[in-house]
Design a protein around this motif. Structure first.
Motif, PDB file in Angstrom:
ATOM      1  N   GLY A  41      -3.597   3.616  -2.919  1.00 39.02           N
ATOM      2  CA  GLY A  41      -3.342   2.775  -1.747  1.00 39.02           C
ATOM      3  C   GLY A  41      -4.460   1.772  -1.530  1.00 39.02           C
ATOM      4  O   GLY A  41      -4.222   0.586  -1.272  1.00 39.02           O
ATOM      5  N   THR A  85      -5.268   1.189   4.898  1.00 31.72           N
ATOM      6  CA  THR A  85      -4.890   2.365   4.097  1.00 31.72           C
ATOM      7  C   THR A  85      -4.892   3.571   5.050  1.00 31.72           C
ATOM      8  O   THR A  85      -5.632   3.549   6.035  1.00 31.72           O
ATOM      9  CB  THR A  85      -5.923   2.514   2.953  1.00 31.72           C
ATOM     10  N   HIS A 135      -4.748   8.109  -1.847  1.00 30.52           N
ATOM     11  CA  HIS A 135      -5.555   7.133  -1.103  1.00 30.52           C
ATOM     12  C   HIS A 135      -6.179   6.111  -2.053  1.00 30.52           C
ATOM     13  O   HIS A 135      -6.339   4.948  -1.700  1.00 30.52           O
ATOM     14  CB  HIS A 135      -6.659   7.852  -0.325  1.00 30.52           C
ATOM     15  N   VAL A 144       0.848  -1.204   0.000  1.00 30.40           N
ATOM     16  CA  VAL A 144       0.000   0.000   0.000  1.00 30.40           C
ATOM     17  C   VAL A 144       0.883   1.253   0.000  1.00 30.40           C
ATOM     18  O   VAL A 144       0.648   2.197  -0.765  1.00 30.40           O
ATOM     19  CB  VAL A 144      -0.963  -0.017   1.207  1.00 30.40           C
TER      20      VAL A 144
END
Ligand SMILES: *Cc1c(COP(=O)(O)O)cnc(C)c1O
Length: 411
Positions: free
Chosen positions: A259, A206, A256, A26
């Motif tokens: 991820g 995340t 984000h 991630v």
């Protein structure tokens, strides 16, 4: 010295119940220059998240993505379904249920709390009695926190649906799965949940900053009845890819999204059933060690699990008692000496009281495996010895036995 000192070197371990450990995959997916937000890869990537999020939630209905933490998802869920003056029922097993209720109250909603304390699950008979008395169906929604992260109680969401159905009560069933999604079994459609909220930084592995509201057709109908919904929280546009992925109500949460793509690949690559089984196995190892530590002559002087009944314990987080101020002393010692950070107690005692230093929590959600859990437990064993906190023997051997006897389903 700062609280994050890690004089032993090596990788520190944040074992708090959110944010959870972020997988390298991630982190690596996020380590890139900003993409174009108007065309190309990012739009396809965002669209690709939706079916995987729905599979994770066990729903074929809709999901709206917000640039917000869990509190934002709380507000979004309420803003789309309720108006000032509406009444809701909130069965509570800890601080997070109360927090969601308080947010509703701040929006002008009439809240009614059935408080079952900090170590008990929902009492379905009491919930049923209250809903049965609501003959005119003034209660528009029942808000339930699946796993209350403060108490580590896991509630029976499907059972709550059964209560509503048995009474033919039309209230929406709204569930907070922020701590549980991707850790404890949850099946939105099969369990009859109308609205579910979750966030990125717990089972989804995340960083904090994006959150999700899932909603079905009954919830969409409730949304359609609202005279107005604040623009930013309105889920209609957020759940519509044509409108939304391109514009995101502003700049997309670019990194984000990358991820999250990597995190969902990890979860679905392992398989959701396997992910749930892994969390169950690791939780059982944690409980076994904690129960062994608690076996001393005067149990009042030692470690105690907050939730006595195994069937009511979350597989993602464990709340513990240790006489004050030993819980805080243990947390401080582990962070300073081993680079191991445990969670503070939450909601089990007022923050200013001496009892506040008598609680702590372990996060075992998301990116965790057997050697990390044995490291976590070994760290706690070390701290108990160093601080001469009374504790039973054999905790690590007991935890190892739990892991050894349950052959992992994946190599
Ligand atoms: C963490 C958590 C929240 C709050 O989420 P934030 O992202 O911190 O706003 C709400 N409910 C539960 C059950 C949680 O575990």
């Amino acid at each position: 010295m700062s609280a994050t000192t890690n004089p032993s070197g090596g990788r520190p371990y944040l074992a708090i119940p959110g944010p959870s450990v972020i997988p390298d995959a991630v982190l690596q997916a996020m380590h890139r220059p900003s993409p174009n937000i108007y065309a190309g890869e990012l739009l396809d990537l965002t669209a690709s998240l939706v079916p995987d999020l729905k599979a994770l939630a066990g729903t074929r209905h809709s999901v709206a993505i917000y640039i917000a933490n869990g509190h934002g998802a709380w507000e979004a869920a309420l803003s789309n379904t309720l108006q000032p003056g509406d009444r809701i029922l909130v069965p509570a097993s800890g601080r997070f249920a109360l927090g969601w209720a308080e947010m509703a109250e701040a929006l002008g909603v009439e809240i009614e709390i059935l408080d079952f304390g900090t170590a008990a699950a929902w009492d379905m008979a009491r919930i049923s009695d209250r809903l049965a008395a609501d003959k005119s169906h003034e209660i528009k929604a029942v808000l339930g926190v699946h796993v209350d992260t403060s108490s580590s109680i896991r509630n029976d969401v499907a059972g709550l649906r059964d209560v509503l159905d048995a009474l033919q009560h039309p209230a929406l069933l709204m569930a907070d799965c922020i701590a549980s999604l991707g850790c404890d079994r949850f099946e939105m459609d099969a369990w009859g949940v109308d609205v579910m909220v979750t966030a990125s930084q717990k089972g989804l592995m995340t960083p904090a900053g994006i959150s999700f509201v899932f909603f079905n057709d009954r919830a969409a109908a409730a949304r359609a009845r609202q005279p107005r919904v604040s623009r930013y929280w309105d889920w209609n546009e957020r759940a519509n890819p044509e409108v939304f992925y391109q514009y995101f109500g502003g700049t997309a949460p670019t990194h984000h999204l990358y991820g999250l793509r990597a995190a969902l690949d990890l979860i679905h690559g392992e398989g959701l059933e396997t992910v749930w089984a892994r969390h169950a196995r690791l939780a059982q190892a944690v409980w076994a060690a904690c129960e062994a530590w608690g076996e001393i002559e005067d149990p009042q002087q030692g470690l105690r699990l907050n939730v006595a009944d195994r069937d009511l314990r979350s597989h993602a987080v464990t709340a513990l008692h240790l006489p004050s101020p030993m819980a805080s002393a243990l947390r401080a010692w582990l962070e300073e000496n081993l680079g191991l950070t445990l969670g503070i107690g939450l909601g089990l005692a007022p923050p200013d009281s001496p009892e506040w230093h008598g609680h702590f929590r372990l996060g075992h959600m998301g990116h965790v495996n057997g050697q990390m859990i044995m490291g976590l437990l070994g760290g706690i064993e070390t701290g108990l010895q160093a601080l001469k906190i009374p504790h039973g023997a054999g905790a690590l051997a007991t935890a190892a036995k739990v892991l050894a006897e349950q052959v992992p389903t994946q190599r």
